[in-house]
Design a protein around this motif. Structure first.
Motif, short mmCIF file in Angstrom:
data_model
loop_
_atom_site.label_atom_id
_atom_site.label_comp_id
_atom_site.label_asym_id
_atom_site.label_seq_id
_atom_site.Cartn_x
_atom_site.Cartn_y
_atom_site.Cartn_z
N GLN A 276 0.50 -3.54 5.87
CA GLN A 276 1.54 -2.45 6.54
C GLN A 276 2.80 -3.20 6.84
OE1 GLN A 276 0.38 0.58 9.39
NE2 GLN A 276 2.23 0.70 8.24
N GLU A 277 2.75 -4.54 7.53
CA GLU A 277 3.95 -5.42 7.94
C GLU A 277 4.93 -5.46 6.57
OE1 GLU A 277 2.35 -8.80 9.53
OE2 GLU A 277 1.55 -7.37 11.30
N MET A 278 4.34 -5.81 5.51
CA MET A 278 5.21 -6.17 4.37
C MET A 278 5.69 -4.85 3.80
SD MET A 278 2.23 -8.53 2.41
CE MET A 278 3.64 -9.28 0.89
N VAL A 279 4.97 -3.62 3.85
CA VAL A 279 5.68 -2.42 3.36
C VAL A 279 6.65 -1.89 4.30
CG1 VAL A 279 5.15 -0.02 2.82
CG2 VAL A 279 3.93 -1.59 2.08
N ASP A 280 6.43 -2.16 5.96
CA ASP A 280 7.28 -1.59 6.67
C ASP A 280 8.78 -2.40 6.59
OD1 ASP A 280 5.05 -1.09 9.55
OD2 ASP A 280 5.81 0.05 7.68
N SER A 281 8.63 -3.87 6.04
CA SER A 281 9.93 -4.57 5.92
C SER A 281 10.52 -4.40 4.59
CB SER A 281 9.79 -6.02 6.29
OG SER A 281 8.54 -6.55 5.67
N GLY A 282 9.92 -3.33 3.85
CA GLY A 282 10.54 -3.05 2.65
C GLY A 282 10.15 -3.82 1.52
N LEU A 283 9.07 -4.35 1.62
CA LEU A 283 8.49 -5.06 0.40
C LEU A 283 7.50 -4.17 -0.33
CD1 LEU A 283 7.71 -8.43 1.91
CD2 LEU A 283 9.59 -7.97 0.54
N PHE A 284 7.24 -4.50 -1.47
CA PHE A 284 6.08 -3.82 -2.37
C PHE A 284 5.21 -4.78 -2.82
CE2 PHE A 284 7.55 0.57 -2.08
CZ PHE A 284 8.93 0.45 -1.97
N PRO A 285 4.17 -5.13 -1.94
CA PRO A 285 3.13 -6.12 -2.44
C PRO A 285 2.41 -5.81 -3.77
CG PRO A 285 2.46 -5.39 -0.26
CD PRO A 285 3.96 -4.59 -0.51
N VAL A 286 1.85 -6.71 -4.47
CA VAL A 286 0.87 -6.27 -5.34
C VAL A 286 -0.43 -6.49 -4.70
CG1 VAL A 286 -0.19 -7.15 -7.52
CG2 VAL A 286 2.35 -7.26 -7.21
N LEU A 287 -1.66 -5.78 -4.97
CA LEU A 287 -2.58 -5.98 -4.26
C LEU A 287 -3.82 -5.73 -5.34
CD1 LEU A 287 -4.33 -6.05 -1.66
CD2 LEU A 287 -4.52 -3.38 -1.55
N ALA A 288 -4.46 -6.75 -5.24
CA ALA A 288 -5.75 -6.85 -6.42
C ALA A 288 -6.95 -6.82 -5.54
CB ALA A 288 -5.92 -8.22 -6.93
N VAL A 289 -7.74 -5.72 -6.06
CA VAL A 289 -8.96 -5.14 -5.36
C VAL A 289 -10.27 -5.60 -6.39
CG1 VAL A 289 -10.41 -3.53 -4.47
CG2 VAL A 289 -7.83 -3.21 -4.42
N LYS A 290 -11.11 -6.43 -5.88
CA LYS A 290 -12.35 -6.84 -6.46
C LYS A 290 -13.56 -6.19 -5.71
CE LYS A 290 -14.98 -10.68 -8.50
NZ LYS A 290 -15.35 -10.14 -9.61
N ALA A 291 -14.22 -5.41 -6.88
CA ALA A 291 -15.30 -4.58 -6.41
C ALA A 291 -15.23 -3.59 -5.33
CB ALA A 291 -16.37 -5.47 -5.80
N GLY A 292 -13.96 -2.74 -5.89
CA GLY A 292 -13.72 -1.55 -4.90
C GLY A 292 -14.91 -0.36 -5.35
N LYS A 293 -15.29 0.66 -4.54
CA LYS A 293 -16.09 1.58 -5.01
C LYS A 293 -15.41 3.10 -5.22
CE LYS A 293 -20.66 3.37 -3.55
NZ LYS A 293 -21.60 3.34 -2.13
N VAL A 294 -15.68 3.53 -6.31
CA VAL A 294 -15.19 4.85 -6.65
C VAL A 294 -15.80 5.97 -5.93
CG1 VAL A 294 -14.70 6.57 -8.49
CG2 VAL A 294 -14.60 3.85 -9.02
N ASN A 295 -14.71 6.88 -5.36
CA ASN A 295 -15.24 7.93 -4.46
C ASN A 295 -14.75 9.23 -5.44
OD1 ASN A 295 -14.95 10.27 -2.66
ND2 ASN A 295 -15.85 8.51 -1.13
N ASP A 296 -15.42 10.21 -5.30
CA ASP A 296 -14.83 11.49 -6.36
C ASP A 296 -14.68 12.77 -5.28
OD1 ASP A 296 -17.77 12.90 -7.91
OD2 ASP A 296 -17.28 12.63 -5.62
N PHE A 297 -14.60 12.67 -3.96
CA PHE A 297 -14.56 13.61 -3.04
C PHE A 297 -13.30 14.38 -3.35
CE2 PHE A 297 -14.87 16.10 0.58
CZ PHE A 297 -13.65 16.31 1.42
N ASN A 298 -12.14 14.12 -3.43
CA ASN A 298 -10.84 14.64 -3.75
C ASN A 298 -10.25 13.82 -5.11
OD1 ASN A 298 -9.60 16.98 -2.82
ND2 ASN A 298 -8.33 15.61 -1.44
#
Lengths: 536, 106
Positions: A276-298
């Motif tokens: 949040q802090e990085m994006v608020d200060s204008g940055l666009f960080p790279v985020l790597a997610v290991k073992a995220g779960k897929v959800n098909d609600f929407n």
């Protein structure tokens, strides 16, 4: 430590040198010369002359964690205590015999306590990665937890041996290994202090966001993207009554698609806050997610689970590639979100059905909903509960729209956003009966479809009926909207209502009939089945 | 008007098949005088329709009357069909009504 087997027989013909050397290590087998046991018929060895009775041989007590003993060919063959060879994790299986692995801890789970029929217990797991890229989960129960919980640290390399191999529990264990290691009282875990550069820190198999669209609900995957938006953390009441935090982020990658990532619990306060802090200060960080779960609600979105790991601006080639793409134009390319419910097929591949075909062909009964178009006439509109009070607050770039409840006097409360406000929104939840030349059926129309069918907003109708209480005018409007013919784009899906399966039909879009196009469609239908005829 | 027999759907090319009989067609008005209207049929032929057209006349008009010869009709009934009309759909209708599906119409 206690001696388990006080005496035992000699197997085979161990060749013993006469005389013996003094052993410095007191844990060595003692140097008494042996007599064959009564079972052995081999008389090659001479007993010491003065001994009249068979000497019983004291078994060695091998403490764990001691350096491997010096083996001489004396003493009985007890168990082969030579250090097991290090084998790749991929070669581990329950029939392996002695094994040792050298691997880095990539994830350490929380210590969890449980209570079952056998009483209280505790368990924790950690994941290992070796230099060949093999991964395996290791689990410890009860007393074993005490031995190893504080020893294991993420990022360090350990030599592990003497655990048992059992089938991996695929519900919780997403690693690509059919086995899981269970450590026991005799297992060994040794920290390797020398940094082993051959073992990577983490192993990812990132999927492009566009592939997530077709991923199975509840499957686990790795994804990497540029964070383009971060929403504030909101408290959410879970089904078990416990409160947790939730944050929604959006990730974008070079596939031209973006996906919603939901952070739960601690992720909101730690990585979520940082992002949040990085994006608020204008940055666009790279985020790597290991073992995220897929959800098909929407549409399809990804959420964190307890074994998910997040890495902000990781130092890996995929992150660098993503950053390069972003800086050289990716930043400005619009991306389509896979987390909004999209209707498959545009007007090009619309499937036209009659209303009885929906029932006759059993539409909606498979895993995925069926999407069809039907030309039909509105014959009845249910006026009870035609709309609901909706939350007007924005969540990301969508309106929350969750049903809100009255709180106190004239104020509304939304559970999801956890906020109160004066004015709520009114959204249609219309039950409509439509009919064509084959039959009729009930359908549900939400906001946009409802406005098309009734020709005015849900709010206007609500005020007319409940505030102005002008039933006459209300009734007039409803009647004036009956018997109009439309092209309905329908989503058909069988759902469980209580304990019966019912086919639910939702109106996704309502279009007035375009007579020119419809005529062409009908002409086409008429002529295509002519035998041996040229098409016009 | 004689309502005993249905009017056959015709375009320019099919008019000759029904000379002396009741026909109906839609034309795109090109010229309008007192007593007659010139128009383009849905298959591009020039037709003359005699009679008293309504005033005002829209671009497309349907006429029902008796075919005098292969390019003129004496109209008894005129109906304004507005300014936009899908001529190709109507043309296809005429062909079907005189061809494969004639039994449904006459």
């Amino acid at each position: 430590m206690e001696t388990i087997i006080p005496e035992y027989e000699i197997i085979g013909n161990p060749k013993l040198p006469t005389g013996s050397e003094p052993e410095a290590n007191k844990s060595m087998p003692n140097n008494n010369l042996l007599e064959p046991s009564t079972r052995s018929t081999n008389n090659r060895y001479s007993a010491p002359a003065p001994a009249n009775k068979a000497q019983s041989f004291q078994p060695t007590i091998q403490p764990a964690y001691q350096p491997p003993p010096n083996y001489k060919i004396q003493g009985p063959i007890m168990k082969n205590e030579a250090p097991a060879r290090i084998i790749p994790i991929a070669a581990l299986n329950p029939y392996q015999g002695r094994w040792a692995i050298k691997a880095r801890v990539t994830a350490k789970g929380d210590l969890r306590r449980y209570n079952n029929a056998r009483g209280d217990g505790k368990v924790f797991s950690f994941d290992l990665l070796d230099s060949d890229g093999g991964e395996i989960r290791v689990t410890c129960f009860n007393a074993v937890v005490d031995r190893f919980y504080n020893v294991i640290e993420v990022g360090k390399v350990y030599l592990i041996s003497k655990g048992s191999l059992k089938p991996a529990q695929k519900n919780f264990n997403h690693l690509k290994n059919e086995w899981e290691i269970f450590l026991e009282s005799n297992s060994t875990v040794e920290l390797c202090p020398d940094e082993d550069g051959s073992i990577p820190r983490q192993q990812f198999s990132f999927r492009p966001i566009t592939e997530i669209e077709s991923a199975e609900n509840n499957s686990l995957l790795d994804v990497i993207g540029i964070v383009i938006s971060v929403n504030p953390s909101v408290p959410i009441l879970r089904k078990n009554g416990m409160e947790t935090q939730r944050r929604i982020l959006n990730l974008k990658d070079a596939s031209g698609k973006s996906v919603e990532l939901t952070l739960w619990g601690d992720f909101c306060n730690k990585e979520g806050q940082k992002l949040q802090e990085m994006v608020d200060s204008g940055l666009f960080p790279v985020l790597a997610v290991k073992a995220g779960k897929v959800n098909d609600f929407n549409g399809k979105s990804v959420g964190t689970i307890s074994s998910t790991q997040l890495f902000i601006d990781p130092d890996c080639p995929e992150a660098q590639g993503l950053r390069a793409w972003f800086e050289s134009g990716g930043r400005n390319t619009a991306s389509i979100s896979i987390s909004k419910e999209l209707m498959p097929g545009g007007s090009k591949n619309e499937i036209r059905k009659t209303l009885t075909q929906i029932k006759d062909e059993g539409l909606g009964r498979s895993d995925k909903p069926d999407w069809v178009t039907a030309k039909a006439t509105v014959v009845f509109i249910k006026t009870d509960n035609f709309c609901y009070t909706a939350c007007p607050l924005m969540v990301g770039d969508r309106q929350c729209n969750k049903k809100v409840t009255q709180s106190g006097n004239k104020r509304w409360l939304c559970d999801r956003c956890n906020q109160e406000f004066e004015e709520c929104d009114y959204r249609y939840l219309l039950q409509v009966q439509i009919e064509d030349h084959t039959g009729l059926t009930w359908v549900t129309a939400f906001q946009e479809a409802g406005e098309e069918i009734l020709g005015c907003s849900a709010k206007e109708m609500y005020l007319l009926k409940y505030e102005l209480q002008d039933d006459t005018r209300f009734g007039e409007i409803i009647r004036s909207r009956l018997f109009h013919q439309y092209l309905f784009r329908l989503k058909i899906k069988e759902e469980l209502y209580g304990d019966e399966q019912r086919v639910k039909i939702t109106v996704v879009k309502v279009d007035k009939v375009n007579y020119s196009a419809e005529s062409r469609y009908l002409l086409d239908m008429v002529t295509k089945n002519f035998p041996n005829r040229k098409q016009f | 008007m004689d309502t005993s027999s249905p009017a056959a759907f015709v375009n320019g090319g099919l008019l000759r098949m029904h000379v002396g009989r009741k026909v109906r067609t839609v034309i795109q008005v090109t010229r309008s005088d007192a007593g007659s209207v010139m128009g383009k049929s849905t298959d591009g032929c020039q037709l003359v329709v005699r009679g008293s057209p309504p005033a005002p006349l829209t671009s497309y008009v349907e006429v029902i009357g008796v075919a005098e010869n292969e390019n003129s009709i004496r109209a008894e009934l005129w109906t304004n069909f507005g300014d936009s009309f899908d001529a190709s759909n109507y043309d296809q209708l005429c062909q079907l009504a005189n061809g494969e599906l004639k039994h449904l119409f006459l």
